[in-house]
Every structure is written in structure tokens, then in C-alpha cells.
Design a protein around this motif. Structure first.
Motif, PDB file in Angstrom:
ATOM      1  N   UNK A 187     -98.976  59.638   7.875  1.00 31.11           N
ATOM      2  CA  UNK A 187     -99.138  59.104   6.481  1.00 31.11           C
ATOM      3  C   UNK A 187     -99.886  60.002   5.516  1.00 31.11           C
ATOM      4  N   UNK A 188    -100.754  60.667   6.237  1.00 30.69           N
ATOM      5  CA  UNK A 188    -101.629  61.733   5.206  1.00 30.69           C
ATOM      6  C   UNK A 188    -100.712  62.997   5.019  1.00 30.69           C
ATOM      7  N   UNK A 189     -99.976  63.350   5.758  1.00 30.13           N
ATOM      8  CA  UNK A 189     -99.137  64.297   5.415  1.00 30.13           C
ATOM      9  C   UNK A 189     -97.835  64.163   4.547  1.00 30.13           C
ATOM     10  N   UNK A 190     -97.509  62.937   4.744  1.00 30.56           N
ATOM     11  CA  UNK A 190     -96.297  62.528   3.775  1.00 30.56           C
ATOM     12  C   UNK A 190     -96.555  62.396   2.280  1.00 30.56           C
ATOM     13  N   UNK A 191     -98.047  61.672   2.233  1.00 29.32           N
ATOM     14  CA  UNK A 191     -98.573  61.733   0.561  1.00 29.32           C
ATOM     15  C   UNK A 191     -98.642  62.979   0.481  1.00 29.32           C
ATOM     16  N   UNK A 192     -99.311  63.950   0.880  1.00 29.61           N
ATOM     17  CA  UNK A 192     -99.552  65.418   0.464  1.00 29.61           C
ATOM     18  C   UNK A 192     -98.571  66.274   0.089  1.00 29.61           C
ATOM     19  N   UNK A 193     -97.409  66.098   0.891  1.00 29.43           N
ATOM     20  CA  UNK A 193     -96.068  66.796   0.758  1.00 29.43           C
ATOM     21  C   UNK A 193     -95.674  66.257  -0.699  1.00 29.43           C
ATOM     22  N   UNK A 194     -95.680  64.994  -0.759  1.00 28.16           N
ATOM     23  CA  UNK A 194     -95.095  64.431  -1.998  1.00 28.16           C
ATOM     24  C   UNK A 194     -95.758  64.834  -3.184  1.00 28.16           C
ATOM     25  N   UNK A 280     -97.424  70.921   8.021  1.00 32.41           N
ATOM     26  CA  UNK A 280     -98.411  71.649   7.674  1.00 32.41           C
ATOM     27  C   UNK A 280     -97.963  72.970   7.022  1.00 32.41           C
ATOM     28  N   UNK A 281     -96.920  73.377   7.617  1.00 29.71           N
ATOM     29  CA  UNK A 281     -96.414  74.865   7.187  1.00 29.71           C
ATOM     30  C   UNK A 281     -96.127  74.654   5.778  1.00 29.71           C
ATOM     31  N   UNK A 282     -95.062  73.744   5.591  1.00 32.92           N
ATOM     32  CA  UNK A 282     -94.618  73.491   4.185  1.00 32.92           C
ATOM     33  C   UNK A 282     -95.567  73.119   2.960  1.00 32.92           C
ATOM     34  N   UNK A 283     -96.531  72.419   3.582  1.00 38.37           N
ATOM     35  CA  UNK A 283     -97.742  72.111   2.455  1.00 38.37           C
ATOM     36  C   UNK A 283     -98.457  73.316   2.105  1.00 38.37           C
ATOM     37  N   UNK A 284     -98.741  74.261   3.196  1.00 40.57           N
ATOM     38  CA  UNK A 284     -99.302  75.685   2.874  1.00 40.57           C
ATOM     39  C   UNK A 284     -98.240  76.325   2.087  1.00 40.57           C
ATOM     40  N   UNK A 285     -97.004  76.429   2.282  1.00 37.54           N
ATOM     41  CA  UNK A 285     -96.201  77.304   1.346  1.00 37.54           C
ATOM     42  C   UNK A 285     -96.075  76.568  -0.048  1.00 37.54           C
ATOM     43  N   UNK A 286     -95.819  75.472  -0.195  1.00 33.06           N
ATOM     44  CA  UNK A 286     -95.769  75.016  -1.405  1.00 33.06           C
ATOM     45  C   UNK A 286     -97.099  75.064  -2.232  1.00 33.06           C
ATOM     46  N   UNK A 287     -98.176  74.549  -1.862  1.00 30.01           N
ATOM     47  CA  UNK A 287     -99.499  74.483  -2.340  1.00 30.01           C
ATOM     48  C   UNK A 287    -100.217  75.913  -2.723  1.00 30.01           C
ATOM     49  N   UNK A 288    -100.014  76.806  -1.574  1.00 26.96           N
ATOM     50  CA  UNK A 288    -100.730  78.132  -1.585  1.00 26.96           C
ATOM     51  C   UNK A 288     -99.861  79.407  -1.805  1.00 26.96           C
ATOM     52  N   UNK A 289     -98.885  79.593  -1.136  1.00 28.54           N
ATOM     53  CA  UNK A 289     -97.709  80.830  -1.308  1.00 28.54           C
ATOM     54  C   UNK A 289     -97.164  80.575  -2.694  1.00 28.54           C
ATOM     55  N   UNK A 306    -106.868  72.407  -2.454  1.00 30.81           N
ATOM     56  CA  UNK A 306    -105.820  71.229  -2.568  1.00 30.81           C
ATOM     57  C   UNK A 306    -105.906  70.532  -3.950  1.00 30.81           C
ATOM     58  N   UNK A 307    -107.223  70.264  -4.141  1.00 33.26           N
ATOM     59  CA  UNK A 307    -107.344  69.191  -5.433  1.00 33.26           C
ATOM     60  C   UNK A 307    -107.194  69.647  -6.536  1.00 33.26           C
ATOM     61  N   UNK A 308    -107.322  71.032  -6.930  1.00 32.79           N
ATOM     62  CA  UNK A 308    -106.920  71.743  -8.278  1.00 32.79           C
ATOM     63  C   UNK A 308    -105.324  72.215  -8.161  1.00 32.79           C
ATOM     64  N   UNK A 309    -105.028  72.593  -7.058  1.00 32.44           N
ATOM     65  CA  UNK A 309    -103.454  72.977  -6.973  1.00 32.44           C
ATOM     66  C   UNK A 309    -102.706  71.661  -7.082  1.00 32.44           C
ATOM     67  N   UNK A 310    -102.867  70.556  -6.384  1.00 28.35           N
ATOM     68  CA  UNK A 310    -101.863  69.537  -6.337  1.00 28.35           C
ATOM     69  C   UNK A 310    -102.410  68.501  -7.380  1.00 28.35           C
ATOM     70  N   UNK A 311    -103.526  68.473  -8.073  1.00 28.67           N
ATOM     71  CA  UNK A 311    -103.825  67.810  -9.222  1.00 28.67           C
ATOM     72  C   UNK A 311    -104.366  66.572  -8.723  1.00 28.67           C
ATOM     73  N   UNK A 312    -104.877  66.342  -7.547  1.00 29.36           N
ATOM     74  CA  UNK A 312    -105.308  64.925  -6.992  1.00 29.36           C
ATOM     75  C   UNK A 312    -106.471  64.848  -6.210  1.00 29.36           C
TER      76      UNK A 312
END
Length: 446
Positions: A187-194, A280-289, A306-312
Motif C-alpha cells: 500500500x505504501x508503494x502504490x501511493x508513492x508511485x502514484x 522501489x526502482x521505479x520510484x527512485x528513477x521517477x523521483x530522483x533520476x 521525497x517530500x519536496x520532489x513529490x510535493x507531499x
């Protein structure tokens, strides 16, 4: 008691089968009903195995890989998951056919001059696993409650009481605990990737292989780390032990059915693990790379960004919760694997709490030293190094597994078919080749 294994099979072992590992839960879960009801009786061990495919060490390598190389290493996550499905099937097949876990099978199949080094290497792998869990759990406590890393590392030794409580309640309670925490992680990762909103076309293309894996030593180093974090040596010992918690019967027909249901269980669980690993890898690629933060390796740095990059503001909280759940889950399974390895190879039966404290102390000492002198950056490097160590140990668990499961004299009519042995041998060859390549690169300074 010796099951219905032909006498000719028994004479091929160096010694007859001894007492089972995890004897307090051996064949403690009845297998009842038919078809899907019987399948439900087998569901559970696969999820304990899946925990090892998403532990804190996996987070470090996946975050570093996604931040540095985008989605390119998704192919490695997929490849390692396919390898895992094949190898975990062999573990279940061997255990059900022979009544031995992998440690016992190595002890009974090989002379002491070979089985003792295999035991020593297995212990090193478990210590590396436990090191990753100690650091990951300590970081999770730091992110969630602000505890200093040094204190968090020491607190992880107290989780022995949680394990003892669950073991006293019964093996199904342990499985329920693991599955519940896995659900929280998902559940935690579904929300973060969204929140991260990745480019799904790039995600799909990331599952295709790239030649950079062989030409870029840094990418190969992280690729081996991902394989080491996914196909883990202790998982092979663990699965071969806990699959025998089911009272599946003693006839060849009952054992064949048990192999089928155990494989379904582990395959479903490992596909779930692939989803988490890829997340995990997708989150890192989308949020950081994609935002130019290609140097993110530390879990703490990822949490902060994560907070400043994802705005949450909720994103880092979800990250911390998932990490803490991973560390708690890995604690349970690593303890069981350590017990299986010691009992299987040496036939030494220590109380679980003593075994747990020994392995934790071995992991805590280097973790405390690194956190005191090197801080967060040191723990990140130690996490990735622990996963590479696991990758280097893999051949010493995989090769005996493939050889024993392919032996008709040891497996009788339940021997692995030739096509499966060929695939498993190919998997072993890939891993050994990657290991040699990384060692050579490190020796020449790459």
C-alpha cells in the motif's frame, strides 16, 4: 522415521537422515481438503521466502540503481525474479522428495572437508543478510522516531522477543504476521508511485536488456547487488526447511502434489516480490533520476528528498513505514534461516533466542562502528556491499542444490527433469560469470 524413499536412494547418502530442522513446527500444519482447499493449506511459506527479496539491502541497491541509471536495471529485477522462481522450486522439490533441507542435504551428500566450508560460507551470507536488516531497521527507526542510528542498531537486538512470541503462538501466526506487513508495504508503494507519476513507456522499455550491463562496471556492480538482494543464499536454505511444516503425506503421489502446490505458493509470492522490487526502482528513477538527483544512495537522503520532489508531506512517512516493516519481516526469516543452517550442517540445536543473539551481535558490531565513524554515507555503502557479498556467496548454495536435485539416486522418481536441470545450471552459470566479472573489475581498480 524414514519415509517411503527407496532403500537404494538412502544408500547413496553419506549418512541417513537425522532429526528435521525446526522440529517444533515440522509437519505441524495439516493438509486437508481437495483442489483449492488443499492449495490454501500450502499458502504461506512462499511469502516468508519473498521477504528476502525485498529486505532493506534490496532498497539500497534498487534506490542507487534507479537514481543513477533510471529504469535500465528493471531488466535485472525481472531476470533475478525468474531465477528465483526456478531455484525456489528446486528447493521445494528437493526438500519434499528427500525430507531434508538444503543444509542437511549438503551435510549428508558431501564429505566434511567440503560440507564444513559450505556451512561457513552460508553463515557469512546470513551475517551479511542480518547486517542489512540491522542497518535498515535502525534507519527506519531513525526516520520514524528520530532515534540516533547507533541506538537503533542496538535496539534491533531486542526483536528476539517478538520472534519467540510468534513461534510460541504457532507457525501460521508467523505467516500471518509476515503477510500483514507485506500488505502494508504494498500500500505504501502504490501511493508513492502514484505521486511520482513515472513515464510508463520508459518503465516498460526498462524491462528489456541493455549492453551497458557488460560495458559499465558501475552498472554491473549494482546489477550484481540487485541479484544478491533478490536471489539470496539464505532463502534457499529457508524454503527447503519451512516447506516441511506442511503434513503433506509420504507417498510419491502426495509428494508430487505437494511440490505442485508449494511451487504455486512460491511463484505467486515471488511475483508479488517483483512488484515491490520494481516499485522501489521505479520510484527512485521517477523521483530522483528524472529530476537530476542521480547520486541518491542513502535511505535517509531518499526520505528527505521525497517530500519536496513529490510535493507531499506524507510520502516520506510512507517510505519510513515501509522500510520499518521490511526490517521487521526480514528479522523473522533470517532467524529461521540461521537456525536451519546451523542445525542442518552441524546438527547443533541451540535455543532460538541464543542463535538470534549470536547472529545479531555479529551484525551489530560492524554496523555500530560504521555508523559512529562514517555516518549515513557509510551505512549506505555497507548496505550495498552486504548485497554484493550475498551475490558472491550464491554459487556455493546454488551449485549443490542443482547437483542434488538432479541426482536420481538421491531424489528417486522425484528427480528434477533434465530440462529444468539445464535451466537451473544456466542460472548458476550466469551468476558465477557475473561474480567473476565483478571481482576482476574490483581487482584492476574499476
Amino acid at each position: 522415521m524414514v519415509d517411503s524413499i527407496p532403500r537404494a536412494t538412502l544408500t547413496n547418502w553419506r549418512r541417513e537422515r537425522g532429526s528435521p530442522s525446526l522440529s517444533d513446527v515440522h509437519r505441524s500444519i495439516p493438509v486437508t481438503g481437495k483442489n483449492w482447499r488443499r492449495l490454501v493449506s500450502f499458502l504461506g511459506p512462499g511469502y516468508l521466502v519473498a521477504v528476502g527479496y525485498m529486505d532493506p539491502g534490496n532498497w539500497a541497491t534498487s534506490l542507487a540503481g534507479g537514481a543513477r541509471f533510471g529504469y535500465a536495471l528493471l531488466f535485472i529485477a525481472l531476470l533475478s525474479n525468474v531465477m528465483a522462481i526456478v531455484l525456489q522450486h528446486l528447493c521445494a522439490r528437493m526438500a519434499i522428495a528427500t525430507g531434508r533441507d538444503l543444509a542437511q542435504a549438503c551435510r549428508d551428500a558431501y564429505p566434511r572437508m567440503l560440507s564444513y566450508p559450505l556451512w561457513f560460507l552460508a553463515e557469512i551470507a546470513i551475517c551479511a543478510t542480518d547486517l542489512a536488516e540491522v542497518i535498515g531497521t535502525a534507519i527506519g527507526l531513525n526516520l520514524m522516531f528520530g532515534l540516533p542510528l547507533e541506538i537503533g542498531v542496538v535496539i534491533t537486538a531486542l526483536d528476539v522477543f517478538m520472534i519467540l512470541y510468534l513461534q510460541n503462538k504457532g507457525f501460521r501466526w508467523i505467516e500471518a504476521f509476515i503477510i500483514t506487513l507485506l500488505g502494508v508495504i504494498a500500500v505504501c508503494f502504490v501511493v508513492q508511485i502514484a505521486m511520482a507519476r513515472p513515464d510508463w513507456r520508459d518503465v516498460i522499455s526498462g524491462f528489456a536488456p541493455t549492453t551497458q550491463l557488460l560495458t559499465n562496471p558501475d552498472m554491473l556492480y549494482l546489477a550484481l547487488g540487485i541479484i544478491g538482494a533478490t536471489v539470496m543464499p539464505h532463502n534457499l536454505y529457508l524454503h527447503s526447511g519451512i516447506v516441511q511444516t506442511r503434513d503433506f503425506g509420504h507417498t510419491s503421489a502426495e509428494k508430487r502434489q505437494a511440490m505442485k502446490y508449494a511451487t504455486i505458493d512460491s511463484t505467486i509470492a515471488l511475483m508479488f516480490a517483483l512488484t515491490i522490487n520494481a516499485s522501489i526502482l521505479i520510484l527512485a528513477a521517477a523521483a530522483f533520476n528524472q529530476t537530476g538527483h542521480t547520486g541518491v544512495e542513502e535511505l535517509e537522503k531518499a526520505h528527505t528528498l521525497l517530500a519536496p520532489l513529490l510535493g507531499s508531506a506524507i510520502a516520506p512517512t510512507l517510505f519510513g513505514i515501509a522500510l520499518l516493516c521490511c526490517g521487521m519481516n526480514s528479522t523473522v526469516t533470517a532467524t529461521m534461516a540461521g537456525q536451519i543452517v546451523m542445525e542442518g550442517f552441524l546438527d547443533i540445536r541451540l535455543p532460538p533466542w541464543i542463535r538470534r543473539l549470536i547472529t545479531r551481535l555479529v551484525a551489530i558490531v560492524p554496523a555500530v562502528i560504521v555508523t559512529v565513524f562514517y555516518g549515513e554515507s557509510g551505512t549506505a555503502k555497507l548496505l550495498i556491499l552486504s548485497q554484493v557479498i550475498l551475490g558472491l556467496q550464491l554459487p556455493f548454495a546454488i551449485i549443490p542444490l542443482v547437483m542434488i536435485s538432479a541426482s536420481r539416486r538421491k531424489m528417486s522418481e522425484l528427480v528434477a527433469p533434465k530440462w529444468l536441470t539445464v535451466i537451473a545450471a544456466f542460472v548458476a552459470a550466469i551468476i558465477v560469470t557475473l561474480n567473476v566479472k565483478v571481482v576482476v573489475d574490483l581487482m584492476i581498480g574499476n
